[in-house]
Design a protein around this motif. Structure first.
Motif, mmCIF file in Angstrom:
data_model
loop_
_atom_site.group_PDB
_atom_site.id
_atom_site.type_symbol
_atom_site.label_atom_id
_atom_site.label_comp_id
_atom_site.label_asym_id
_atom_site.label_seq_id
_atom_site.Cartn_x
_atom_site.Cartn_y
_atom_site.Cartn_z
ATOM 1 N N VAL A 146 0.840 -1.202 0.000
ATOM 2 C CA VAL A 146 0.000 0.000 0.000
ATOM 3 C C VAL A 146 0.881 1.260 0.000
ATOM 4 O O VAL A 146 0.576 2.238 -0.687
ATOM 5 N N ALA A 147 1.973 1.225 0.753
ATOM 6 C CA ALA A 147 2.893 2.371 0.783
ATOM 7 C C ALA A 147 3.521 2.597 -0.579
ATOM 8 O O ALA A 147 3.724 3.750 -0.999
ATOM 9 N N GLY A 148 3.823 1.504 -1.290
ATOM 10 C CA GLY A 148 4.361 1.641 -2.640
ATOM 11 C C GLY A 148 3.370 2.306 -3.578
ATOM 12 O O GLY A 148 3.733 3.152 -4.406
ATOM 13 N N ALA A 149 2.104 1.938 -3.431
ATOM 14 C CA ALA A 149 1.060 2.572 -4.240
ATOM 15 C C ALA A 149 0.977 4.063 -3.930
ATOM 16 O O ALA A 149 0.882 4.901 -4.835
ATOM 17 N N ALA A 150 1.018 4.396 -2.642
ATOM 18 C CA ALA A 150 0.988 5.804 -2.241
ATOM 19 C C ALA A 150 2.187 6.555 -2.791
ATOM 20 O O ALA A 150 2.071 7.693 -3.267
ATOM 21 N N ALA A 151 3.360 5.929 -2.741
ATOM 22 C CA ALA A 151 4.575 6.571 -3.246
ATOM 23 C C ALA A 151 4.457 6.890 -4.727
ATOM 24 O O ALA A 151 4.862 7.973 -5.184
ATOM 25 N N ALA A 152 3.913 5.950 -5.477
ATOM 26 C CA ALA A 152 3.746 6.177 -6.914
ATOM 27 C C ALA A 152 2.776 7.322 -7.185
ATOM 28 O O ALA A 152 2.962 8.107 -8.132
ATOM 29 N N MET A 153 1.720 7.428 -6.388
ATOM 30 C CA MET A 153 0.773 8.537 -6.539
ATOM 31 C C MET A 153 1.429 9.881 -6.239
ATOM 32 O O MET A 153 1.083 10.899 -6.840
ATOM 33 N N LEU A 154 2.381 9.875 -5.308
ATOM 34 C CA LEU A 154 2.971 11.124 -4.835
ATOM 35 C C LEU A 154 4.247 11.522 -5.571
ATOM 36 O O LEU A 154 4.664 12.688 -5.519
ATOM 37 N N SER A 155 4.875 10.582 -6.259
ATOM 38 C CA SER A 155 6.129 10.873 -6.944
ATOM 39 C C SER A 155 5.915 11.767 -8.167
ATOM 40 O O SER A 155 5.049 11.502 -8.994
ATOM 41 N N LYS A 156 6.716 12.804 -8.269
ATOM 42 C CA LYS A 156 6.659 13.701 -9.433
ATOM 43 C C LYS A 156 7.610 13.242 -10.521
ATOM 44 O O LYS A 156 7.421 13.564 -11.695
#
Length: 328
Positions: A146-156
């Motif tokens: 889930v954290a990986g999914a969040a990271a992908a959403m937040l990465s520019k």
């Protein structure tokens, strides 16, 4: 056995505690006296990570239980000194808690010598089954996805990284799932994974994070203790961000844009609460998403409604088995 100065101070203090002979008769038989709890926190209780979460759970349990419990704590112990620290705790307490999977091997060894003392391992995995040992699995791999999914959403930049401490199965599996979670959102995401070999090595954690940043990573995740300081230094210097672990602290530090909750403190509270009630049980117990948000959750600081909806759906899909994750 050689002790560090800090370990010696901790053990000297601990040896001064009043001795108590625990027994595996019903804990309710000690209702007139406080439950004696010994807790080993191998690292620093102020590491902003696993150990601090465990300590926060201890504080919460003491507040909730009041004079029903009496606690003896040992912290900052070298691996070489762990068995002696646990021996000291086991000889004086009815319940002994090891905070961290790195305590498991020593707990299983010492538990055989103290069959009348109960032991709970916070972060324990399936292993040797003993009648006086409970292993609580935080299911880090689940929430790492889930954290990986969040990271992908937040990465520019479309690039994220993970730094783990010891390269043991549970830590490696969490790293793999973090990468898989990021790819679930963005199949073209760049993912960088590294291990320092030590949860507390600040310099190595900084070096690993800087290496990932040099390749474009702008959101970082970790399973570190004091080593997290190195990741913070790198992120601050280069203007990148971190997804924190263990406890939701949104709004306290601009470096952190999200937090995974892995319920380390919750498990400490659970072990003590069950023992006080007389319902403590040995054996493996899985926590994770199935045990609710106190045990496992994901918070994106300032999340959009769309982000929240996506994260909730991913959590449901993991619980239903639609998304398969590794153990650990």
């Amino acid at each position: 056995m050689s002790f560090s100065a800090l370990s010696r101070r901790r053990l000297t203090w601990a040896l001064g505690a009043v001795a108590f002979a625990g027994a595996l008769s019903p804990l309710s038989s000690y209702a007139a006296d406080p439950l004696r709890v010994g807790i080993l926190i191998p690292g620093s209780k102020s590491d902003k990570g696993w150990m601090e979460s465990g300590y926060d759970g201890l504080v919460a349990a003491q507040k909730a239980q009041g004079d029903k419990v009496k606690v003896q704590m040992i912290e900052n112990i070298n691996y070489a000194d762990m068995e002696q620290a646990l021996t000291n705790l086991a000889s004086k307490n009815q319940l002994v808690i090891g905070v961290g999977g790195q305590t498991q091997a020593a707990v299983l060894k010492i538990a055989k010598r103290f069959p009348k003392t109960r032991f709970s391992i916070v972060g324990g995995n399936k292993g040797e089954d003993l009648p006086n040992v409970a292993g609580y699995d935080v299911k880090q791999a689940e929430i790492a996805f889930v954290a990986g999914a969040a990271a992908a959403m937040l990465s520019k930049n479309g690039a994220v990284s993970y730094v783990g401490g010891m390269e043991i199965p549970s830590i490696v599996n969490a790293g793999k799932e973090f990468g898989k979670g990021a790819a679930y959102i963005n199949p073209k995401i760049k993912y960088f994974e590294n291990y320092t070999g030590d949860f507390d090595d600040v310099a190595k954690a900084k070096e690993a994070t800087l290496a990932a940043i040099a390749q474009g990573a702008d959101v970082h995740y970790h399973i570190l203790n004091l080593g997290l300081r190195g990741m913070e230094q790198a992120a601050k210097e280069k203007g990148t961000h971190i997804i924190g672990s263990y406890t939701d602290r949104c709004g306290t530090d601009p470096l952190y844009i999200a937090y995974s909750i892995t319920g380390v403190g919750y498990q400490v509270e659970y072990a003590i609460g069950e023992a006080v009630k007389g319902s403590w049980k040995p054996g493996y117990k899985a926590f994770g998403l199935a045990m609710g948000p106190k045990a496992s959750d994901m918070t994106i600081c300032g999340a959009t409604p769309a982000m929240k909806t996506r994260i909730e759906q991913i959590k449901k899909d993991i619980q239903s088995g639609k998304i398969q994750v590794l153990e650990g």
